[in-house]
Design a protein around this motif. Structure first.
Motif, short mmCIF file in Angstrom:
data_model
loop_
_atom_site.label_atom_id
_atom_site.label_comp_id
_atom_site.label_asym_id
_atom_site.label_seq_id
_atom_site.Cartn_x
_atom_site.Cartn_y
_atom_site.Cartn_z
N ILE A 183 0.84 -1.20 0.00
CA ILE A 183 0.00 0.00 0.00
C ILE A 183 0.87 1.25 0.00
N ASP A 184 1.92 1.25 0.81
CA ASP A 184 2.83 2.41 0.83
C ASP A 184 3.50 2.61 -0.52
N SER A 185 3.93 1.52 -1.13
CA SER A 185 4.56 1.61 -2.45
C SER A 185 3.58 2.13 -3.49
N LEU A 186 2.37 1.61 -3.46
CA LEU A 186 1.34 2.04 -4.40
C LEU A 186 1.00 3.52 -4.19
N SER A 187 0.92 3.93 -2.95
CA SER A 187 0.63 5.32 -2.63
C SER A 187 1.73 6.24 -3.17
N THR A 188 2.98 5.81 -3.01
CA THR A 188 4.09 6.59 -3.53
C THR A 188 4.03 6.69 -5.05
N ASP A 189 3.75 5.57 -5.70
CA ASP A 189 3.64 5.57 -7.17
C ASP A 189 2.51 6.49 -7.65
N VAL A 190 1.37 6.42 -6.97
CA VAL A 190 0.24 7.27 -7.35
C VAL A 190 0.60 8.75 -7.16
N ASN A 191 1.24 9.07 -6.06
CA ASN A 191 1.64 10.46 -5.83
C ASN A 191 2.62 10.96 -6.89
N ILE A 192 3.55 10.10 -7.29
CA ILE A 192 4.51 10.48 -8.34
C ILE A 192 3.77 10.73 -9.65
N ARG A 193 2.85 9.85 -9.99
CA ARG A 193 2.10 10.02 -11.24
C ARG A 193 1.23 11.27 -11.22
N ILE A 194 0.62 11.54 -10.08
CA ILE A 194 -0.20 12.75 -9.97
C ILE A 194 0.68 13.99 -10.14
N THR A 195 1.84 13.98 -9.51
CA THR A 195 2.77 15.11 -9.65
C THR A 195 3.20 15.28 -11.11
N ASP A 196 3.50 14.16 -11.78
CA ASP A 196 3.89 14.23 -13.20
C ASP A 196 2.74 14.80 -14.05
N LEU A 197 1.52 14.36 -13.77
CA LEU A 197 0.37 14.87 -14.51
C LEU A 197 0.15 16.36 -14.26
N GLU A 198 0.33 16.79 -13.02
CA GLU A 198 0.19 18.21 -12.71
C GLU A 198 1.23 19.03 -13.45
N ASP A 199 2.47 18.53 -13.46
CA ASP A 199 3.54 19.24 -14.18
C ASP A 199 3.23 19.31 -15.67
N SER A 200 2.78 18.20 -16.24
CA SER A 200 2.44 18.17 -17.66
C SER A 200 1.30 19.13 -17.96
N LEU A 201 0.29 19.15 -17.11
CA LEU A 201 -0.84 20.06 -17.30
C LEU A 201 -0.39 21.52 -17.21
N ASN A 202 0.47 21.82 -16.26
CA ASN A 202 0.98 23.19 -16.14
C ASN A 202 1.79 23.60 -17.37
N ASP A 203 2.62 22.68 -17.88
CA ASP A 203 3.40 22.97 -19.08
C ASP A 203 2.48 23.25 -20.28
N LYS A 204 1.47 22.43 -20.46
CA LYS A 204 0.54 22.61 -21.58
C LYS A 204 -0.25 23.91 -21.43
N THR A 205 -0.61 24.25 -20.20
CA THR A 205 -1.33 25.50 -19.96
C THR A 205 -0.46 26.69 -20.33
N GLU A 206 0.81 26.65 -19.95
CA GLU A 206 1.72 27.74 -20.30
C GLU A 206 1.90 27.84 -21.81
N THR A 207 2.00 26.69 -22.47
CA THR A 207 2.15 26.69 -23.93
C THR A 207 0.92 27.29 -24.59
N LEU A 208 -0.25 26.93 -24.12
CA LEU A 208 -1.48 27.49 -24.68
C LEU A 208 -1.58 28.99 -24.42
N ASN A 209 -1.17 29.41 -23.24
CA ASN A 209 -1.21 30.85 -22.95
C ASN A 209 -0.28 31.63 -23.86
N GLU A 210 0.87 31.04 -24.19
CA GLU A 210 1.81 31.71 -25.08
C GLU A 210 1.26 31.76 -26.51
N GLN A 211 0.54 30.71 -26.92
CA GLN A 211 0.01 30.66 -28.28
C GLN A 211 -1.29 31.46 -28.42
N LYS A 212 -1.96 31.69 -27.38
CA LYS A 212 -3.24 32.39 -27.42
C LYS A 212 -3.02 33.87 -27.73
#
Length: 116
Positions: free
Chosen positions: A68-97
């Motif tokens: 459970i601890d390992s799975l929780s760590t993996d989920v947290n890492i994936r959520i952080t990666d998704l947040e970073d990816s979403l932030n990058d895409k938002t910045e790219t869209l703001n620059e292109q808009k």
């Protein structure tokens, strides 16, 4: 003596444990020691199995908690990666808009320059 006194038998009071012991001896006879030994062996085996099962349960619980601890760590890492990816895409869209107000001001400015 009265009749009531004659009706009651004059037997000593036997406690229930003595009665049970006598019944047990009648039913089981000489084999009672063997039965007691077998019951003790069975009780010991049951206690040993119970201890082994408890140990196994504790081991499985530890493994589950670790998983459970390992799975929780993996989920947290994936959520952080998704947040970073979403932030990058938002910045790219703001620059292109294109900001419409800014574009409107630029077109008016261009129109004024052409008109002069």
């Amino acid at each position: 003596m009265s009749k009531k006194e004659n009706l009651q038998p004059e037997t000593p009071i036997i406690d229930s444990s003595t009665k049970l012991e006598a019944i047990k001896n009648l039913i089981f006879g000489d084999n009672i020691q063997q039965y007691d030994s077998e019951f003790e062996t069975l009780k010991k085996e049951i206690d040993d199995k119970k201890a082994a099962l408890q140990s196994y349960i504790d081991e499985v619980r530890g493994e589950l908690m670790q998983s459970i601890d390992s799975l929780s760590t993996d989920v947290n890492i994936r959520i952080t990666d998704l947040e970073d990816s979403l932030n990058d895409k938002t910045e790219t869209l703001n620059e292109q808009k294109v900001d419409r107000r800014e574009l409107g001001k630029l077109l008016i400015s261009l129109g004024e320059k052409i008109g002069k």
